[in-house]
Structures are given as C-alpha cells and as structure tokens.
Design an enzyme around this catalytic site. Sequence first.
Site, PDB file in Angstrom:
ATOM      1  N   CYS A  43       0.824  -1.201   0.000  1.00  0.00           N
ATOM      2  CA  CYS A  43       0.000   0.000   0.000  1.00  0.00           C
ATOM      3  C   CYS A  43       0.867   1.263   0.000  1.00  0.00           C
ATOM      4  CB  CYS A  43      -0.929   0.008   1.208  1.00  0.00           C
ATOM      5  SG  CYS A  43      -2.108  -1.355   1.236  1.00  0.00           S
ATOM      6  N   ASP A 135     -20.441  13.140 -14.196  1.00  0.00           N
ATOM      7  CA  ASP A 135     -21.877  12.976 -13.938  1.00  0.00           C
ATOM      8  C   ASP A 135     -22.149  11.983 -12.812  1.00  0.00           C
ATOM      9  OD1 ASP A 135     -21.170  10.660 -15.224  1.00  0.00           O
ATOM     10  OD2 ASP A 135     -22.679  10.796 -16.811  1.00  0.00           O
TER      11      ASP A 135
END
Length: 221
Positions: A43, A135
């Site tokens: 990570c 959107d």
Amino acid sequence: MYLEEIVPDFEAQSTKGPLRFYDWIGESWCVLFSHPADFTPVCTTELGRIAVHYPEFAKRNCKLLAHSVDDLGKHVDWVNDIKSYCLDIPGEFPYPILADPQRDLAVRFGMIDEKQRNNPSVALTVRSLFIISPDKRLRLSMTYPASTGRNVDEILRCIDSLQLVDRLKVIATPANWTPGEKVMILPEVTDEEAEKMFPKGIDRVSMPSGINYVRTTTKYK
C-alpha cells in the site's frame, strides 16, 4: 456497484478535512481507491507512486481519493512514512485519504474482503478502484487482491480511453491501446457514416468470415 450506476453521495473525514463527495468532485473525474491497511508495504508503494503521478491525473481533470478502514490519526502518521519512502513526491501529499473505521463506506462500496466481512475486528478492504465521471457514474472498476499492487500507467490509460470514447462516441480502444494509437470504429457505424466522421483515413481488415467489422483509424484528434 455496477458500471454506469450513479455513485451515491457520502460524507467522511479525510486527511484534507471533512469531505462531502459530490461537493468535492465537482465537475471532475475521480479515481476512488481502497487499500487494505495503513503501514503496510504494498500500500505504501501504491499511494506513493500515485502521488508522484498526481500531475498526470490533474492534466486529465481527474481527482484522487484514497480510502482505508483505519482511523484519521493513523492516516496522518502514515502519510509521513509514504513521503519518506517516495522522496520524489513534490510538495505536500497531494490527495486526501478517507477514514472509515466503522467500515460504512467499505460495505457500501463492496470493498470488504468477502472472507472476512463478518469479522469486523480484522476485516480488511481489498484493492478496489473506481473511475467515476463528472456525472457521478461508475465508468470502470478494478479489484485486486491484497497481494498485488496496482499499475499507475494502466489507471491513466483507462482514463484516457474513457475520455476519448466520451468525446468521439463512435469508437472503442483495442487491447494494449495507448493515446495516439489506432482506435476501432464501432460496428453499428455504417461505412458512409465512418467516412464522414474520419475523412482523413480508415483502415479495413478483411476477415475469413467476410464480415467487415474490423475498421481502425489513427486520424482522430
């Protein structure tokens, strides 16, 4: 979540302060990605390399939003480790990391590893990644196991493909495509329509089936 589904609004704490998703994303694209845990090696490399490439995402009008089930205090300390490990991160750490210690967002977005979802004391998120358009629709998702780090170039390539297809409407990008290479003209576009749309040149490939469905062009902007 399913492709083209509206991504729900949410509120959460982050390393950049309180965040309301719809207000924060505005008219931008977004890459929302989870990681299993803070202070873990893979990570650390992922968040570091994505931070290094932050200017490339900004060029594409794309914001970055990381997620973890760890708390905010751990995130803040971990960011210092990431910056120490990836010395080529310019300036301050460029994007927020969401805190989700109650795993509300992890469950809502399907990020919890199925094997451990009923054991919240040890439940970790898988490496989920969502590309979200302005959107607020989910346009692409990727899911990796905790053992496999993601490829930043592939994330950028996917954004380039989605944005190009949105602009030209009648094309798709083939395997291994990168910007500037040939694109495929959709089968539902007639030859006459294709000639009008791409007057500078179309390549056609003859297939044994006799069906002329492979049409490509590099003559696009």
